[in-house]
Design an enzyme around this catalytic site. Structure first.
Site, PDB file in Angstrom:
ATOM      1  N   GLY A  11       1.116  -0.810  -0.087  1.00  0.00           N
ATOM      2  CA  GLY A  11      -0.446   0.048  -0.030  1.00  0.00           C
ATOM      3  C   GLY A  11       1.180   1.502  -0.279  1.00  0.00           C
ATOM      4  O   GLY A  11       1.963   1.150  -0.453  1.00  0.00           O
ATOM      5  N   SER A  12       0.312   2.706   0.221  1.00  0.00           N
ATOM      6  CA  SER A  12       0.736   3.510   0.333  1.00  0.00           C
ATOM      7  C   SER A  12       2.762   3.472   1.477  1.00  0.00           C
ATOM      8  O   SER A  12       2.466   2.790   2.534  1.00  0.00           O
ATOM      9  CB  SER A  12       0.216   4.651   0.831  1.00  0.00           C
ATOM     10  N   THR A  13       2.706   4.714   0.968  1.00  0.00           N
ATOM     11  CA  THR A  13       4.099   4.305   2.293  1.00  0.00           C
ATOM     12  C   THR A  13       4.059   5.417   2.837  1.00  0.00           C
ATOM     13  O   THR A  13       4.875   4.727   4.742  1.00  0.00           O
ATOM     14  CB  THR A  13       5.341   5.517   1.411  1.00  0.00           C
ATOM     15  N   VAL A  58       1.043   4.522   5.226  1.00  0.00           N
ATOM     16  CA  VAL A  58       0.816   3.623   5.789  1.00  0.00           C
ATOM     17  C   VAL A  58       2.009   2.463   6.260  1.00  0.00           C
ATOM     18  O   VAL A  58       2.128   1.822   7.261  1.00  0.00           O
ATOM     19  CB  VAL A  58      -0.515   2.423   5.743  1.00  0.00           C
ATOM     20  N   GLY A  59       2.680   2.168   5.196  1.00  0.00           N
ATOM     21  CA  GLY A  59       4.227   1.354   5.764  1.00  0.00           C
ATOM     22  C   GLY A  59       4.831   2.185   7.197  1.00  0.00           C
ATOM     23  O   GLY A  59       5.220   0.881   7.887  1.00  0.00           O
ATOM     24  N   CYS A 104       1.932   0.624  -8.795  1.00  0.00           N
ATOM     25  CA  CYS A 104       2.703   0.715  -7.815  1.00  0.00           C
ATOM     26  C   CYS A 104       4.210   0.876  -9.221  1.00  0.00           C
ATOM     27  O   CYS A 104       4.646   2.148  -7.931  1.00  0.00           O
ATOM     28  CB  CYS A 104       3.375   0.031  -6.938  1.00  0.00           C
ATOM     29  N   GLU A 133       3.719  10.065  -6.215  1.00  0.00           N
ATOM     30  CA  GLU A 133       2.916   9.244  -6.963  1.00  0.00           C
ATOM     31  C   GLU A 133       2.057   9.938  -7.115  1.00  0.00           C
ATOM     32  O   GLU A 133       1.174  10.048  -6.192  1.00  0.00           O
ATOM     33  CB  GLU A 133       3.312   7.912  -5.576  1.00  0.00           C
TER      34      GLU A 133
HETATM   35  P1  NAI Z   1      -3.689   2.637   2.055  1.00  0.00           P
HETATM   36  O1  NAI Z   1      -1.628   2.599   2.200  1.00  0.00           O
HETATM   37  O2  NAI Z   1      -4.224   3.628   2.755  1.00  0.00           O
HETATM   38  O3  NAI Z   1      -4.378   1.726   1.790  1.00  0.00           O
HETATM   39  C1  NAI Z   1      -3.808   0.235   1.597  1.00  0.00           C
HETATM   40  C2  NAI Z   1      -4.700  -1.013   2.787  1.00  0.00           C
HETATM   41  O4  NAI Z   1      -3.751  -0.754   4.049  1.00  0.00           O
HETATM   42  C3  NAI Z   1      -5.533  -1.157   2.989  1.00  0.00           C
HETATM   43  O5  NAI Z   1      -6.234  -2.394   2.928  1.00  0.00           O
HETATM   44  C4  NAI Z   1      -5.883   0.244   3.895  1.00  0.00           C
HETATM   45  O6  NAI Z   1      -7.436  -0.373   4.156  1.00  0.00           O
HETATM   46  C5  NAI Z   1      -4.916  -0.792   4.817  1.00  0.00           C
HETATM   47  N1  NAI Z   1      -5.024  -0.033   5.963  1.00  0.00           N
HETATM   48  C6  NAI Z   1      -5.115   1.630   5.580  1.00  0.00           C
HETATM   49  N2  NAI Z   1      -4.748   2.353   7.041  1.00  0.00           N
HETATM   50  C7  NAI Z   1      -3.357   1.306   8.153  1.00  0.00           C
HETATM   51  C8  NAI Z   1      -3.264   1.607   8.661  1.00  0.00           C
HETATM   52  N3  NAI Z   1      -3.494   2.068   9.595  1.00  0.00           N
HETATM   53  N4  NAI Z   1      -2.784   0.181   9.832  1.00  0.00           N
HETATM   54  C9  NAI Z   1      -2.701  -1.215   9.183  1.00  0.00           C
HETATM   55  N5  NAI Z   1      -3.947  -0.492   7.672  1.00  0.00           N
HETATM   56  C10 NAI Z   1      -4.037   0.609   6.703  1.00  0.00           C
HETATM   57  O7  NAI Z   1      -3.719   3.178   0.540  1.00  0.00           O
HETATM   58  P2  NAI Z   1      -4.988   4.039   0.043  1.00  0.00           P
HETATM   59  O8  NAI Z   1      -5.537   4.770   0.651  1.00  0.00           O
HETATM   60  O9  NAI Z   1      -5.877   2.937  -0.301  1.00  0.00           O
HETATM   61  O10 NAI Z   1      -4.043   4.574  -0.960  1.00  0.00           O
HETATM   62  C11 NAI Z   1      -3.614   6.033  -0.715  1.00  0.00           C
HETATM   63  C12 NAI Z   1      -2.840   6.339  -1.719  1.00  0.00           C
HETATM   64  O11 NAI Z   1      -1.822   4.796  -1.717  1.00  0.00           O
HETATM   65  C13 NAI Z   1      -2.436   6.225  -3.581  1.00  0.00           C
HETATM   66  O12 NAI Z   1      -3.133   7.177  -3.832  1.00  0.00           O
HETATM   67  C14 NAI Z   1      -1.586   6.094  -3.962  1.00  0.00           C
HETATM   68  O13 NAI Z   1      -0.782   6.451  -4.111  1.00  0.00           O
HETATM   69  C15 NAI Z   1      -0.974   4.694  -2.707  1.00  0.00           C
HETATM   70  N6  NAI Z   1      -1.222   3.347  -2.733  1.00  0.00           N
HETATM   71  C16 NAI Z   1      -0.082   2.767  -2.924  1.00  0.00           C
HETATM   72  C17 NAI Z   1      -0.047   1.201  -2.961  1.00  0.00           C
HETATM   73  C18 NAI Z   1       0.390   0.592  -4.079  1.00  0.00           C
HETATM   74  O14 NAI Z   1       0.944  -0.885  -4.245  1.00  0.00           O
HETATM   75  N7  NAI Z   1       2.128   0.675  -3.882  1.00  0.00           N
HETATM   76  C19 NAI Z   1      -1.809   0.471  -3.282  1.00  0.00           C
HETATM   77  C20 NAI Z   1      -2.612   1.515  -2.884  1.00  0.00           C
HETATM   78  C21 NAI Z   1      -2.195   2.594  -2.209  1.00  0.00           C
END
Ligand code: NAI
Ligand code: MG
Length: 781
Positions: free
Chosen positions: A233-235, A237-238, A289, A386
């Protein structure tokens, strides 16, 4: 000629939804369990409600983790072959229901059916087959390892089923059980998968799916019963997850964002490269990504290339995802649509020129046209952030060196594409790109046998391939480690001033950039024998000394390019010089520690240096044969500059055991020797000085472990950090290293047996001393 609509039928999906009344609970312990609260998941293409799903609470997570825990023992005991049969059954199940999965994914996510049908589903199938193979081979190929336990997996919405496969297949193959949290926008294929997996005979509790939003994911991360978290997912949240898991002993892999370069040289097949761009940034509406979102074109062909690209953009068809003839479907959600629009506006405000072709978008739903931004400054928002949408930014370069510099000018390091008809040029550039995957004259190629993952703010760990399966295993020899006996540093060892004052013994300085250096603060600390007698003094290093050492290590990059033969020779030479002074080292170790094993410790250290001299030119990557005409080269690259905190146990052997695999693989190190018994390391300066070790490759800073560790962890020019100290040291290393998301290897305060080769020598550590870069080279006309 115009295209008529060619819709794929959604009847089967609607029928499946109807059997569930379009309302789903979590899938826990082999059946659906209703949640207390519900949320919606929509069809991005129409904005219509697709289904209601449960919003997982802490309690739901707890129930799922318990179910996974209960199932784990017997799942692991089933053995490699037993699990291989289950994974094979899952692959067959996916194949049998390929169309149902493809259509459901397309509806829930908005991506074209052509992509789900031809890419997402077949690749997911391929992952289950490939990992059925790892399960089968586990006893022979991975026999030093065992399952980690219960794994929490959190995945994004851009490739819901494929990310499930990338995570679930290796986890289950290795004998772990899983709690999966799909993205809130796209939970349905995971629920369908869990339901059909159960029907295909997967035992209850082996795979559990808890749906919900970010908070549900956070509860999974925080749950004490989870042994590992794998996140895509996003950096942003990472980073939160890195902090939340720091010091808990949970292992972690992060696959985060990117801003990947797409480099076109003037001798590239330009039409081929234009098709490549289409695939790089308009595949999955750019919500990828590893999207090639930064176009770098060599100046001489830039105008021509952009002209061809604009013409091609005019032919892209944006429409309903179930239409088999469209190229681009819908953006995941209005929030994301707004974010993309906002970033494009910002780009224009910062001086970019916007091009969008004259094509019609559907009147309703969540659509954004393919967009090209030219005239972009390297430091502008759109060139660095991104966007995660169908937006390409373009820049030009003059020379190959400038291309590499621009390509690497990013916080991220996930992937890159290089286009040139000159194989020598392409293969010269590929290793210089700081990222985990490089495609030569291609883009967005994936295979289960080829690892995928990034560097720096793109995260750490790999998915797929041998390197990917290791992420779901733990070394048996380490699993049996016990907490270290608490060692208190005697009070007399407190820092004292007057570095210049003559001590009982010569006061050792620091070793930075190939020279002995006085510590910045001019303080020294006494080194005591077990009975409290002063046996020597060492310099008290501070932050500034660490920073100097990092700068020296950074400057020694020639070491990373030296031949493996050269590095091997130097390791042997170090062994030889240590051997010449073996008695001296033994008596020093005895004086500091009182051990009766001092002689054997020196002997073991000599052998270890020989061992890594041997490995230096043998731990060398692989050539994969993915299903295409071509190869993927899995290259072992050094991490770069690695900080090392050495243990107090076996002060010489521990020190040698940690620095040798790192330098054997071409890393440069900044080492903090045992805080309690540092003299074996400071005596080693002379060995280094007489062994032709180039300046800056090994830098040694003595002093207080806690402070020196903190500076290393926070330093953004340090690429990796190995910590073999206290439990608290491990926690702070993980917590403080989120700036550049450096890769860490920590012992959690557990005692490693440095005499046992299974715990401390060879591939078990070499694996952590390299990062695997996969370079894809398709061939043929
Ligand atoms: P996100 O990182 O918030 O979501 C990814 C997953 O993490 C989802 O299942 C979400 O429910 C979960 N999540 C969210 N907050 C969390 C937390 N505090 N602890 C544990 N899990 C959590 O990404 P989001 O909001 O869907 O997209 C935002 C931006 O992130 C996008 O615009 C994009 O730039 C980036 N992104 C990058 C991805 C990649 O594959 N590199 C995939 C998705 C988003
Ligand atoms: Mg949805």
């Amino acid at each position: 000629m115009d295209y008529g609509p060619a819709p794929e039928s959604d009847a089967e999906v609607r029928a499946w939804l109807a059997t569930h009344k379009s309302s789903f609970g979590h899938f826990i312990g082999g059946s659906f369990v209703t949640g207390a609260k519900q949320i919606d998941t929509n069809e991005p293409a129409t904005g219509k409600l697709l289904a209601r799903i449960a919003d997982g609470s802490k309690k739901d997570i707890d129930t799922a983790v318990s179910a996974a825990r209960k199932a784990q023992g017997s799942w692991e005991k089933l053995g490699g072959h037993g699990r291989a049969r289950h994974l094979y059954a899952l692959a067959r199940m996916l194949q049998r229901h390929a169309r149902l999965f493809a259509v459901l994914e397309s509806l829930d996510n908005g991506k074209p059916i052509r992509e789900t049908r031809d890419l997402d589903v077949p690749l997911a199938v391929r992952h289950f087959y490939h990992h059925a193979g790892w399960a089968q081979l586990q006893d022979s190929e991975l026999s030093a390892y065992k399952a980690i336990g219960v794994v929490g997996q959190i995945i994004p919405w851009n490739f819901p089923l494929l990310m499930l496969a990338w995570k679930v297949a290796p986890a289950l193959a290795a004998g772990n059980t899983v709690v999966l949290k799909p993205a809130e926008f796209t939970p349905l294929t995971a629920l369908l998968f869990a339901e059909l997996a159960h029907k295909a005979g997967l035992p209850p509790g082996v795979l559990n799916v808890v749906t919900g939003e970010g908070a549900t994911g956070a509860s999974l991360v925080e749950h004490a019963g989870v042994d590992k978290i794998a996140f895509t997912g996003s950096t942003e949240v990472g980073r939160l997850i890195r902090k939340a898991t720091a010091g808990t002993g949970k292992s972690l892999t992060l696959e985060l964002g990117g801003k990947s370069p797409f480099i076109v040289f003037d001798d590239a097949d330009l039409d081929g490269a234009v098709e490549g761009v289409v695939d790089a940034i308009w595949f999955n509406q750019g919500q990828v990504c590893c999207a090639g979102s930064r176009l770098l074109v060599q100046e001489g062909v830039a105008a021509d290339f952009i002209k061809r690209l604009k013409r091609r953009m005019g032919k892209l068809r944006v429409g309903h995802p179930l239409d088999k003839a469209i190229d681009m479907g819908a953006i995941i959600d209005p929030i994301q649509l707004k974010r993309i629009g906002m970033l494009v506006d910002k780009g224009v405000a910062e001086g970019a020129e916007k091009f969008q072709p004259e094509i019609t978008l559907p009147a309703t739903g969540c659509f954004f046209p393919p967009t090209l931004l030219t005239n972009v400054e390297t430091s502008s928002t759109v060139a660095t952030e991104e966007i995660f949408g169908p937006v390409l930014v373009s820049m030009t370069f003059r020379t190959p060196d400038e291309a590499v510099m621009l390509a690497n000018n990013s916080r991220y390091g996930l992937s890159a594409s290089v286009w040139s008809e000159t194989i020598g040029l392409a293969l010269d550039i590929a290793p210089k790109l700081q990222c985990g995957v490089v495609w030569v004259n291609a883009t967005n190629l994936f295979d289960a046998a080829v690892g995928f993952g990034g560097y720096r703010e793109s995260g750490f760990g790999r998915e797929g391939g041998r390197e990917g399966i290791y992420e779901y295993l733990k070394l048996k020899a380490w699993a049996a480690r016990k907490p270290k006996a608490v060692q208190r540093v005697a009070a007399e060892a407190e820092v004292k001033p007057n570095f210049d004052e003559p001590a009982l013994d010569r006061t050792a300085k620091l070793f930075i950039g190939g020279k002995q250096a006085r510590p910045d603060g001019n303080y020294s600390r006494a080194v005591l024998s077990p009975s409290g007698k002063i046996v020597g003094e060492v310099g008290e290093g501070n932050r500034k000394d660490i920073r100097n050492a990092v700068a020296a290590a950074r400057a020694a990059e020639g070491w990373s390019k030296a031949t493996a033969h050269n590095r091997a020779q130097i390791l042997y030479y170090m062994a030889e010089n240590l051997s010449a002074r073996a008695d001296e080292f033994a008596s020093r170790i005895k004086a500091m520690t009182g051990t009766s094993k001092a002689k054997s410790e020196v002997e073991a250290a000599i052998q270890r240096l020989f061992s890594y001299g041997a490995w230096a030119d043998k731990y060398d990557g692989a050539v994969h044969a993915p299903p295409l005409r071509g190869v993927a080269l899995a290259m072992h690259e050094p991490l770069g500059v690695v900080g090392v905190i050495c243990p107090d146990e076996a002060p010489l052997l521990g020190f040698i055991s940690l620095i040798s695999p790192l330098i054997a693989m071409g890393n440069r190190v900044v080492v903090v020797p045992s805080e309690r018994h540092p003299l074996a390391a400071t005596d080693f300066y002379q060995v280094l000085e007489t062994s032709d070790v180039p300046a800056g490759v090994i830098n040694i800073v003595t002093g207080g472990r806690d402070t020196l560790l903190k500076t290393l962890a926070e330093h953004d020019d340090v690429d990796g950090l190995w910590v073999f100290g206290s439990k608290e040291n491990s926690a702070s290393a993980e917590k403080l290293s989120t700036g550049n998301l450096k890769r860490t290897l920590v012992d959690h305060g557990l005692a490693t047996d440095w005499y046992d080769t299974a715990s401390s020598e060879g591939p078990v550590l070499l694996r952590h001393a390299v990062q695997v870069k996969n370079i894809w080279i398709p061939y043929g006309e």
